[in-house]
Motif scaffolding. Structure first.
Motif, PDB file in Angstrom:
ATOM      1  N   THR A 241      31.751  -7.438  58.567  1.00 41.76           N
ATOM      2  CA  THR A 241      31.068  -8.377  57.682  1.00 41.76           C
ATOM      3  C   THR A 241      31.064  -9.772  58.310  1.00 41.76           C
ATOM      4  O   THR A 241      32.040 -10.189  58.933  1.00 41.76           O
ATOM      5  CB  THR A 241      31.722  -8.379  56.275  1.00 41.76           C
ATOM      6  N   GLY A 242      29.946 -10.420  58.235  1.00 41.72           N
ATOM      7  CA  GLY A 242      29.810 -11.746  58.841  1.00 41.72           C
ATOM      8  C   GLY A 242      29.491 -11.708  60.325  1.00 41.72           C
ATOM      9  O   GLY A 242      29.463 -12.736  61.000  1.00 41.72           O
ATOM     10  N   SER A 243      29.207 -10.498  60.868  1.00 41.19           N
ATOM     11  CA  SER A 243      28.961 -10.421  62.306  1.00 41.19           C
ATOM     12  C   SER A 243      27.527 -10.825  62.655  1.00 41.19           C
ATOM     13  O   SER A 243      27.189 -10.979  63.820  1.00 41.19           O
ATOM     14  CB  SER A 243      29.250  -9.003  62.806  1.00 41.19           C
ATOM     15  N   GLY A 244      26.664 -10.973  61.672  1.00 40.78           N
ATOM     16  CA  GLY A 244      25.313 -11.464  61.954  1.00 40.78           C
ATOM     17  C   GLY A 244      24.215 -10.441  61.764  1.00 40.78           C
ATOM     18  O   GLY A 244      23.090 -10.622  62.235  1.00 40.78           O
ATOM     19  N   LYS A 245      24.494  -9.370  61.033  1.00 39.16           N
ATOM     20  CA  LYS A 245      23.494  -8.316  60.849  1.00 39.16           C
ATOM     21  C   LYS A 245      22.299  -8.818  60.036  1.00 39.16           C
ATOM     22  O   LYS A 245      21.147  -8.639  60.430  1.00 39.16           O
ATOM     23  CB  LYS A 245      24.135  -7.107  60.140  1.00 39.16           C
ATOM     24  N   THR A 246      22.601  -9.462  58.909  1.00 35.72           N
ATOM     25  CA  THR A 246      21.517  -9.986  58.071  1.00 35.72           C
ATOM     26  C   THR A 246      20.700 -11.012  58.852  1.00 35.72           C
ATOM     27  O   THR A 246      19.467 -11.038  58.785  1.00 35.72           O
ATOM     28  CB  THR A 246      22.105 -10.623  56.790  1.00 35.72           C
ATOM     29  N   THR A 247      21.414 -11.825  59.609  1.00 33.88           N
ATOM     30  CA  THR A 247      20.745 -12.848  60.415  1.00 33.88           C
ATOM     31  C   THR A 247      19.774 -12.195  61.392  1.00 33.88           C
ATOM     32  O   THR A 247      18.621 -12.631  61.528  1.00 33.88           O
ATOM     33  CB  THR A 247      21.810 -13.660  61.182  1.00 33.88           C
TER      34      THR A 247
ATOM     35  N   GLU B  94      19.588  -7.355  51.261  1.00 33.84           N
ATOM     36  CA  GLU B  94      20.809  -6.967  50.546  1.00 33.84           C
ATOM     37  C   GLU B  94      20.670  -7.175  49.045  1.00 33.84           C
ATOM     38  O   GLU B  94      21.030  -6.334  48.250  1.00 33.84           O
ATOM     39  CB  GLU B  94      21.995  -7.804  51.037  1.00 33.84           C
TER      40      GLU B  94
ATOM     41  N   HIS C  99      26.607   0.168  56.316  1.00 33.35           N
ATOM     42  CA  HIS C  99      28.050  -0.009  56.232  1.00 33.35           C
ATOM     43  C   HIS C  99      28.782   1.319  56.120  1.00 33.35           C
ATOM     44  O   HIS C  99      29.926   1.437  56.490  1.00 33.35           O
ATOM     45  CB  HIS C  99      28.411  -0.873  55.019  1.00 33.35           C
TER      46      HIS C  99
ATOM     47  N   TYR D 156      22.171 -21.196  63.303  1.00 29.37           N
ATOM     48  CA  TYR D 156      21.583 -21.777  62.088  1.00 29.37           C
ATOM     49  C   TYR D 156      21.373 -23.277  62.300  1.00 29.37           C
ATOM     50  O   TYR D 156      22.231 -23.934  62.871  1.00 29.37           O
ATOM     51  CB  TYR D 156      22.474 -21.524  60.868  1.00 29.37           C
TER      52      TYR D 156
ATOM     53  N   ASP E 236      17.447 -23.127  52.491  1.00 28.48           N
ATOM     54  CA  ASP E 236      18.903 -23.014  52.600  1.00 28.48           C
ATOM     55  C   ASP E 236      19.545 -24.380  52.377  1.00 28.48           C
ATOM     56  O   ASP E 236      20.633 -24.502  51.845  1.00 28.48           O
ATOM     57  CB  ASP E 236      19.300 -22.523  54.006  1.00 28.48           C
TER      58      ASP E 236
HETATM   59  N1  ATP Z   1      21.937 -19.987  55.894  1.00 26.11           N
HETATM   60  C1  ATP Z   1      23.007 -20.024  56.698  1.00 26.11           C
HETATM   61  N2  ATP Z   1      23.368 -21.181  57.275  1.00 26.11           N
HETATM   62  C2  ATP Z   1      24.452 -21.226  58.082  1.00 26.11           C
HETATM   63  N3  ATP Z   1      25.207 -20.186  58.383  1.00 26.11           N
HETATM   64  C3  ATP Z   1      24.903 -19.000  57.858  1.00 26.11           C
HETATM   65  C4  ATP Z   1      23.780 -18.858  56.974  1.00 26.11           C
HETATM   66  N4  ATP Z   1      23.707 -17.572  56.587  1.00 26.11           N
HETATM   67  C5  ATP Z   1      24.736 -16.945  57.191  1.00 26.11           C
HETATM   68  N5  ATP Z   1      25.453 -17.793  57.955  1.00 26.11           N
HETATM   69  C6  ATP Z   1      26.613 -17.450  58.795  1.00 26.11           C
HETATM   70  O1  ATP Z   1      26.201 -16.546  59.788  1.00 26.11           O
HETATM   71  C7  ATP Z   1      27.184 -15.558  60.004  1.00 26.11           C
HETATM   72  C8  ATP Z   1      26.545 -14.180  59.921  1.00 26.11           C
HETATM   73  O2  ATP Z   1      26.082 -13.969  58.590  1.00 26.11           O
HETATM   74  P1  ATP Z   1      25.282 -12.654  58.183  1.00 26.11           P
HETATM   75  O3  ATP Z   1      24.835 -12.825  56.794  1.00 26.11           O
HETATM   76  O4  ATP Z   1      24.243 -12.393  59.217  1.00 26.11           O
HETATM   77  O5  ATP Z   1      26.421 -11.563  58.276  1.00 26.11           O
HETATM   78  P2  ATP Z   1      26.311 -10.007  57.976  1.00 26.11           P
HETATM   79  O6  ATP Z   1      26.670  -9.315  59.239  1.00 26.11           O
HETATM   80  O7  ATP Z   1      25.031  -9.675  57.358  1.00 26.11           O
HETATM   81  O8  ATP Z   1      27.498  -9.832  56.940  1.00 26.11           O
HETATM   82  P3  ATP Z   1      27.594  -8.779  55.705  1.00 26.11           P
HETATM   83  O9  ATP Z   1      28.006  -7.478  56.293  1.00 26.11           O
HETATM   84  O10 ATP Z   1      28.694  -9.352  54.889  1.00 26.11           O
HETATM   85  O11 ATP Z   1      26.302  -8.742  55.014  1.00 26.11           O
HETATM   86  C9  ATP Z   1      28.269 -15.786  58.974  1.00 26.11           C
HETATM   87  O12 ATP Z   1      29.366 -16.367  59.623  1.00 26.11           O
HETATM   88  C10 ATP Z   1      27.680 -16.746  57.990  1.00 26.11           C
HETATM   89  O13 ATP Z   1      28.647 -17.651  57.571  1.00 26.11           O
END
Ligand code: ATP
Ligand code: MG
Length: 622
Positions: free
Chosen positions: A388-394, A434, A546, A358, A122
């Motif tokens: 979106t951006g709530s942290g699901k992917t994380t 994704e 979604h 992160y 990253d």
């Molecule tokens: N590699 C990274 N380094 C720092 N911050 C990150 C990184 N990846 C994501 N983020 C932040 O973490 C937060 C959650 O991101 P994430 O991708 O988990 O959201 P999400 O719920 O999957 O969104 P979406 O529905 O758009 O896919 C976001 O605010 C994003 O800016």
């Protein structure tokens, strides 16, 4: 980010950097030392030539002895031959071992890049890594082949030559040695300046590689938005910056070269004048003067070349630093380092107070995940919903340990994931992200990547079936068709289905899917869901969703909000009891503090999204 040239060059020592190459050079040291020895021998052979000349001038030439002159000439010819042969032998000796060193270093770098955590990737621009793996390693091979040997050979030659000259005539010798002090001072000064500029040039070359790489990968976006001019401008700017740096390097090199060439040349001129006067006065034999001057001339190349040998060594030192900056990055934490196995209390996938920030996020920002508690029972499938951006992917990336939790723990069937080896963990958990990434390989190979070694056509068929990816059979060479970078381009929905097939092909106990069906039309989605439901019957699954249709696939739904799981229940329960959830699923315009979940509206209002429209194009349309 990679360190800046200025900070990198402070308190550095080129020699210390280069010494780090020893482990790689060690296996080929015998050949390398032999080659250096041969080169020294060749150089010394060259130094014997002036002595033969002296003998010829003072002996046969003075005595008008023709046979003696012919003998001398034959000697010179043989010496010349021997010198050329020895230098040829040196080249032959170093070629093979050095390409071995380069290949070894490159393999190690590649292996390290594979083992470095996602957080590292990253942070680092890929162009910087590319340039280190290619240009920098090429520089190192050049250094080992040439400057390393010749700095040694030239030093020995110069030392020997000076001794010979002093022995011929110490007064003339001192005249020649006169410029040594200013030349050495200049070299030291030059080295320090050059180190800074060399580092800057190599970093800038890395940045340039990044721009090229990004614009090749993002060519559709660039064209789609008509950004080729601004992209070309950005490239031009970077490339002219690099050109400026390279020119500074050239200017520095020109200056040092001028000093290194001019001063000794002046000294030789002075010695010639002084020597002629002394020969005329009868204080010196003509042969001695000839020998003296030809020794001085023989030393011209070793002295002149020191400038660029030093420059190449500096570049090699910088390349070594850049190489080891990557190699010194800590790899993923070792397996099983966080305490023993927990007793098996309950099965399934459990998140216990999972907090995650992160590594490069600012320390005062709230963590992305803040005490997530969630239990997915064995065989259950849980949808994960959130703005979106709530942290699901994380959250999904934490399960296969692509990132390490900051606090709390995740257990699979009661076992802490940090207590499992990564291999074991990743064989239990399959993922689809994704962005469905396909590699330059055949469709079949891409899918079977998700299975244990030995899986074959049967598993492949089943997986393609589950993912409704029968289109694979209709491709020009069926499942043997090459896809990815160098192959056939597939639509976004086709790629997603192959990625899904890759996730299910190994019949994993745990399945983590990050919005796996977003690019499919509703009919295909329904078909995939029907097939997936059979797979999910004995699989514990976490599925980011979604749209309501994907959510309905799951037994229960968890709502992620502000980094926490704020509600868990069935779709219908949550629709009734949770305003945020109802809002996310309704697709109504955002009136509250929640961000508008774009894809939710998409699924329900544009029922006929054809799969031939790629995910990227969809993104552009929006
Ligand atoms: N590699 C990274 N380094 C720092 N911050 C990150 C990184 N990846 C994501 N983020 C932040 O973490 C937060 C959650 O991101 P994430 O991708 O988990 O959201 P999400 O719920 O999957 O969104 P979406 O529905 O758009 O896919 C976001 O605010 C994003 O800016
Ligand atoms: Mg996401």
């Amino acid at each position: 980010m990679p360190r800046t040239p200025e900070t990198a060059s402070r308190d550095r020592s080129a020699v210390r950097s280069l010494l780090r190459l020893w482990p790689y050079v060690r296996p080929v040291r015998t050949r390398l030392f032999t080659a250096a020895f041969v080169a020294v021998l060749a150089s010394c052979t060259g130094l014997v030539i002036p002595l033969v000349l002296k003998w010829m001038v003072d002996g046969p030439v003075a005595d008008r002895d023709t046979t003696g002159v012919w003998l001398g000439a034959l000697c010179l010819l043989l010496l010349g031959f021997a010198e050329a042969l020895l230098f040829g032998l040196r080249r032959w000796l170093v070629a093979r071992p050095l390409s071995h060193v380069e290949a070894e270093m490159r393999t190690d770098l590649y292996a390290r890049l594979q083992r470095l955590p996602v957080a590292f990737h990253d942070r680092w621009a890929s162009g910087q890594l590319l340039s280190r793996a290619t240009a920098d390693l090429g520089l190192l091979r050049m250094f080992l082949a040439f400057p390393l040997t010749f700095l040694l050979v030239n030093s020995v030659t110069i030392l020997l030559g000076v001794v010979i000259m002093l022995l011929q005539d110490w007064r003339l010798g001192l005249v020649i040695l006169g410029p040594a002090v200013p030349v050495v001072v200049m070299c030291v000064y030059f080295e320090n300046r050059y180190a800074v500029v060399a580092r800057r040039a190599q970093d800038q070359a890395g940045d340039l590689t990044t721009v090229v790489e990004e614009s090749v990968l993002g060519i559709r976006i660039i064209k789609g938005f008509g950004r080729h001019r601004s992209q070309a401008r950005a490239f031009r700017e970077l490339s002219s910056t690099l050109r400026g740096t390279e020119l500074r390097k050239a200017r520095l090199l020109a200056t040092i070269w001028a000093v290194i060439v001019t001063l000794p040349e002046v000294a030789i001129g002075a010695a010639l004048v002084l020597g002629s006067v002394r020969v005329a006065d009868g204080e010196l034999s003509a042969g001695t003067l000839v020998a003296f001057l030809s020794t001085a001339l023989a030393l011209r190349w070793p002295v002149d070349s020191i400038g660029f040998l030093l420059a190449m060594s500096q570049e090699a030192a910088t390349a070594t630093e850049r190489y080891f900056e990557v190699m010194d990055e800590p790899p993923e934490e070792p397996d099983g380092d966080r305490g023993g196995r927990a007793p098996v209390v309950d099965g399934g996938l459990r998140f216990d107070g999972v907090t995650f920030r992160y590594p490069d996020a600012s320390p005062d920002s709230p963590p992305t995940l803040d005490g997530v508690d969630l239990h997915i029972r064995p065989g259950e499938s849980m949808a994960l919903v959130g703005a979106t951006g709530s942290g699901k992917t994380t959250l999904t990336a934490l399960v296969p340990r692509l990132h390490e939790v900051t606090a709390g723990r995740i257990t699979l069937d009661g076992e802490d994931i940090t207590a499992l080896s990564r291999e074991e963990l990743r064989s239990r958990v399959a993922v689809a992200f994704e962005e469905p990434t396909l590699f330059s390989a055949s469709v079949g190979e891409n899918v079977l990547m998700g299975a244990a070694d030995g899986a074959g056509a049967v598993e492949l068929e089943r997986a393609l079936d589950v993912a409704q990816a029968d289109f694979a059979h209709a491709l020009p060479q069926g499942v043997e068709t090459q896809v990815g970078e160098q192959g056939l381009s597939l639509s976004g929905g086709q790629r997603q289905r192959l990625a899904l097939a890759r996730a299910v092909v190994g019949r994993p106990r745990f399945l983590v899917l990050d919005d796996p069906l977003s690019a499919l039309d509703v009919h295909t989605e329904a078909a995939v869901e029907a097939a997936l439901r059979q797979v999910l019957a004995d699989t514990t699954a976490l599925i980011v969703a979604h749209r309501p249709s994907t959510v309905l696939l799951a037994d229960r739904v968890a709502l992620l909000s502000d980094g926490r799981v704020t509600a868990v229940g069935t779709h219908h329960e949550l629709l009734r009891s949770n305003a945020e959830y109802a809002h996310l699923m309704s697709g109504e315009p955002s009136v509250s503090r929640f961000e508008s979940p774009l894809r939710t509206t998409y699924g329900s209002t544009h029922g006929t999204t054809f799969e031939t429209r790629s995910g990227e194009q969809e993104a552009d349309r929006r």
